[in-house]
Write a protein that holds these residues in place. Structure first.
Motif, short mmCIF file in Angstrom:
data_model
loop_
_atom_site.label_atom_id
_atom_site.label_comp_id
_atom_site.label_asym_id
_atom_site.label_seq_id
_atom_site.Cartn_x
_atom_site.Cartn_y
_atom_site.Cartn_z
N ASN A 45 0.84 -1.15 -0.10
CA ASN A 45 -0.05 -0.07 -0.16
C ASN A 45 1.05 1.30 -0.08
OD1 ASN A 45 -2.56 0.47 -0.45
ND2 ASN A 45 -3.15 -0.17 1.59
N ARG A 46 1.34 1.62 -1.17
CA ARG A 46 2.45 2.71 -1.31
C ARG A 46 1.59 3.92 -1.88
NH1 ARG A 46 6.62 -1.03 -2.84
NH2 ARG A 46 8.21 -1.03 -0.90
N SER A 47 1.99 4.98 -1.49
CA SER A 47 1.37 6.24 -2.29
C SER A 47 1.81 6.49 -3.51
CB SER A 47 1.70 7.54 -1.50
OG SER A 47 2.87 7.81 -1.54
N LEU A 48 1.25 7.20 -4.48
CA LEU A 48 1.80 7.39 -5.90
C LEU A 48 2.97 8.02 -5.86
CD1 LEU A 48 0.77 7.30 -8.57
CD2 LEU A 48 0.31 9.72 -8.49
N LYS A 49 3.15 8.89 -4.79
CA LYS A 49 4.68 9.63 -4.81
C LYS A 49 5.70 8.68 -4.38
CE LYS A 49 6.85 13.19 -2.56
NZ LYS A 49 6.85 13.94 -0.92
N GLU A 50 5.44 7.57 -3.52
CA GLU A 50 6.47 6.86 -3.02
C GLU A 50 6.87 5.74 -4.02
OE1 GLU A 50 5.91 5.38 1.62
OE2 GLU A 50 4.38 5.06 0.40
N LEU A 51 5.87 5.44 -4.80
CA LEU A 51 5.84 4.47 -5.83
C LEU A 51 6.62 5.09 -7.14
CD1 LEU A 51 4.69 1.55 -6.21
CD2 LEU A 51 2.97 2.56 -7.44
N THR A 52 6.29 6.26 -7.48
CA THR A 52 7.05 6.88 -8.75
C THR A 52 8.50 7.23 -8.15
OG1 THR A 52 6.06 8.97 -7.98
CG2 THR A 52 4.96 7.69 -9.83
N PHE B 90 -8.15 16.49 -5.17
CA PHE B 90 -7.20 16.00 -4.88
C PHE B 90 -7.04 15.88 -3.26
CE2 PHE B 90 -6.73 16.69 -9.23
CZ PHE B 90 -6.24 15.44 -9.63
N GLU B 91 -5.97 15.30 -2.70
CA GLU B 91 -5.68 15.00 -1.33
C GLU B 91 -5.37 16.45 -1.02
OE1 GLU B 91 -2.43 12.53 -0.77
OE2 GLU B 91 -3.03 10.97 -2.22
N ALA C 28 1.57 17.84 -5.27
CA ALA C 28 0.46 17.76 -5.70
C ALA C 28 0.23 18.06 -7.05
CB ALA C 28 -0.57 18.76 -4.73
N SER D 16 1.31 14.73 -8.96
CA SER D 16 0.31 13.56 -8.69
C SER D 16 -1.06 13.97 -9.78
CB SER D 16 -0.60 13.40 -7.47
OG SER D 16 0.79 13.51 -6.57
#
Lengths: 376, 348
Positions: free
Chosen positions: A2-9, B202-203, B264, B267
């Motif tokens: 369960n990783r955030s998009l930011k971590e993943l990229t 978005f968040e 942000a 993303s």
């Protein structure tokens, strides 16, 4: 996972990991005794893979690290490019029928037919609308009840489920579909047989595989013994795919390796597959410039004939004689990697992203277009 | 307007009593109307056929002039509105020529049926920017057009400025060896508008970066040598850099990891299928300086709130002339070109 998009990229675009995988590829090529005289040739069959290769400068990195020892060939991964000219001509002819509105994706509207495009038709006053999805086309049919709305539906297994769901949901009676869907595995069989391509392996498309799963490729590997890896669309995804293919070649055991496990399962998306099979049946289909491949396209099952634009409007339209490619265009050779875009005399001389001539320069996933935008 | 019309009518543009009411409504909301009380200056409050700016205002500086038409959908967006945008856009364009803005003019076109309450907010936004930057609106015009001729409201603003830099600051003046500096994170204007239009939340709250760069840049014009300045508006950083490379006949090498982008924005762009390098910013600038001035300029920018995340993103080189290259985050190299054509929906 369960990783955030930011971590993943940040992982999938990491310079450190990139270097690690490149080193592994180089070591394997060394062990195999690969030189520029006997290079490894790998084909990908997804336009978005070509986009990643160019957008992140991976082709440049591979060349700097490996010279001419690895050839990455772009295969027929651009749905707009392989959609048969006959379908585009049919849509163009259909747009001349009173009260018909043609809807499709933006690049499908610009792609050339035998003598013109849907965009030309729009300029001549025909009702042609660009939509984001088949759902938008259905919405148009609710809004314009007095018109017949035809959705020209291209794409591989990725876009088929969307169309199938709308068909199963009983769309309004003024909504029709012109199916131009094509299937990836049958095309791979043909490519594997083409000896002049001399392919050692395949990078298999990520989004298509989300739908059809790993198992869809097993017979291909059994029959043709081609090393294969399913890959995602981040830079590290592609490099891991390449590394997995080369490792199989080194070990001499071809199989399907799934390096896109965060999205692709062995079975694929069963629900989507059910929808596809309820609505469509496989048919022999033309791939633009390449010929007819058996069981490589999808057409409506008889019970949905009332939605099939070909059955409903077939006798009302006058389709012009077919001209496969615009004069001088070598897109049919680019599409299967026989030549690179640079080897086409029209490339960037007469055919540019601003003024495209061939389908490969129009399609957002077209090899010519991607190379024109990112290439040095 | 008291108990009078809620909506702008065609009659408000017809030259009669209602027209006077509209002009009064607008005039009430604009504070600065003349360059200074000095002799010879005539401002908008004179309601004459034009304004006069005394030549004393320019001392010996070159006069810089820039004009821009502004239309935006939606009129009110996160972080601003069309009033703020039409002021900041033109102020920044004047600045990009190395000039300090002295005065503005504004032509306003209203669609019949536009709400007075909305006009009130838009004009107050303009006034706020005018006051904060001490730039008066010295001339103006207002028209009302029938419904459907334009989308709600449109501004054409013109900015007048006096050049303060030692040498002209031009897109064509970048030289090999120069440092390319970006004043802050890019793309939030375009992404905020697009996600707002698409109804995506978005968040983090995404807000447009629309702002006047006068307080950040004006004090630096006499302190450092500046060869080129450009704001990455339409077509984003990709367009702006290519224009500089083309006009200056240099190559530009950009290091992607050095380009500041708000997480942000990154993303949101990812989800919308957009490239942040091609997205509009409305409060950022590219500043090209000789290598000797790079560190000083960067430090000065970073002292200011608007330039806190300034970064040296690349350098200009001899050639190949006219081309921009990007060293990507994974270390590969590729061409960075102007965006091609309209952003069109793709198949998959």
């Amino acid at each position: 996972m369960n990783r955030s998009l930011k971590e993943l990229t940040s992982i999938l675009r990491s310079q450190t990991y990139t270097k690690d995988v490149l080193m592994r590829i180089r070591q394997d090529l060394d062990k195999m005794g690969i030189t520029s005289e006997n290079p490894v040739t790998i084909m990908h069959v997804c336009g978005t893979h070509e986009d990643t290769l160019m957008k992140y400068g991976i082709r440049d990195l591979l060349k700097r690290e490996l010279g001419e020892r690895l050839r990455m060939v772009a295969g027929p991964g651009c749905p707009v490019c392989v959609s048969p000219v006959q379908d585009i001509d049919f849509a163009i002819a259909l747009s001349n029928v009173p009260n018909v509105m043609i809807t499709s994706y933006g690049d499908m509207v610009r792609v050339p037919g035998s003598t013109r495009s849907l965009e030309h038709q729009r300029k001549n006053g025909r009702d042609i609308r660009i939509v984001y999805s088949v759902t938008d086309a259905v919405k148009l049919s609710l809004r314009y009840k007095e018109k017949n709305i035809v959705f020209l539906s291209p794409g591989f297994e990725t876009t088929v489920p969307g169309t199938a769901v709308e068909v199963m949901n009983k769309p309004p009676s003024n909504f029709f579909v012109l199916s131009s869907h094509r299937l990836v595995p049958p095309a791979l069989n043909i490519l594997a047989e083409l000896s002049d391509l001399a392919l050692d392996g395949f990078i298999l498309p990520g989004h298509v595989s989300v739908i059809i799963g790993e198992r869809a490729y097993e017979s291909l590997v059994d029959r043709y013994q081609k090393a294969s890896a399913i890959s995602g669309f981040e830079p590290l995804d592609i490099l891991q795919g390449i590394s997995a293919v080369i490792k199989q070649l080194k070990d001499g055991i071809p199989k399907v390796i799934n390096t896109y496990g965060r999205a692709v399962t062995h079975e694929g998306n069963i629900v989507a597959q059910k929808y596809i099979n309820k609505v469509f049946q496989t048919v022999d289909a033309i791939w633009r410039g390449l010929g007819t491949f058996s069981d490589s396209g999808l057409d409506f099952r008889p019970e949905f004939a009332h939605l099939d634009a070909r059955s409903v409007f077939g006798d009302q339209v006058q389709v012009e004689p077919t001209r496969e490619m615009p004069p001088g265009c070598l897109c049919h050779k680019v599409v299967i990697g026989v030549i690179t875009p640079h080897e086409c005399p029209l490339y960037l001389t007469h055919c540019t992203p601003e003024m495209p001539i061939g389908p490969c320069m129009v399609g957002l996933e077209g090899t010519c277009r991607i190379n024109a935008i990112y290439g040095e | 307007m008291g108990n009078e019309a809620r909506y702008v009518e065609l009659a408000h543009g017809a030259g009669g009593l209602k027209m006077d009411q509209l002009l009064e409504f607008i005039g009430h909301r604009i504070t600065l109307k003349v360059t200074s009380k000095g002799p010879g200056n005539i401002g908008v409050e004179a309601l004459d056929d034009g304004a006069v700016v005394s030549r004393r205002e320019f001392q010996d500086g070159d006069i810089v002039i820039s004009t821009d038409a502004h239309t935006v959908s939606p009129v009110f967006f996160p972080g601003g509105d069309i009033g703020k945008l039409s002021m900041c856009g033109t102020l920044n364009d004047v600045l990009m020529m190395g000039a300090i803005p002295i005065a503005m003019t504004s032509a306003l076109v209203l669609e019949e049926g536009f709400e007075f309450s909305a006009l009130d907010i838009v004009l107050r936004s303009m006034d706020e920017i005018s006051k904060a930057n001490s730039v008066p609106i010295i001339a103006g015009d207002t028209k009302v057009v029938p419904r459907g001729i334009i989308d709600q409201i449109m501004f054409v603003t013109t900015g007048l400025g006096k050049r303060c830099t030692k040498h002209p600051v031009l897109d064509a003046n970048t030289r090999p060896g120069d440092a390319i500096i970006l004043t802050g994170p890019i793309g939030s204007h375009g992404v905020a508008l697009m996600s707002f239009r698409e109804g995506i939340e978005f968040e983090a709250d995404l807000e447009s970066d629309v702002s006047s760069l006068v307080p950040l840049l004006a004090p630096l014009f006499t302190k450092y040598t500046i060869h080129t300045m450009k704001d990455p508006t339409r077509g984003g950083l990709a367009s702006a850099l290519n224009e500089i490379a083309h006009k200056s006949q240099v190559a530009i090498n950009i290091l992607q990891p050095r380009i500041p982008i708000d997480p942000a924005v990154r993303s949101a762009a990812e989800l919308l299928g957009l490239d942040p390098l091609e997205i509009t910013s409305e409060g950022r600038a590219i500043i090209v300086v000789p290598p000797s001035d790079a560190a000083g300029m960067l430090a000065s920018l970073r002292k200011h709130e608007l330039g806190r995340y300034a970064s040296i993103i690349g350098t200009a080189e001899e050639g190949p002339p006219g081309k921009v290259f990007l060293e990507t985050e994974i270390g590969g190299r590729r061409r960075l070109q102007k965006p091609v054509g309209e952003l069109i929906p793709r198949v998959c």
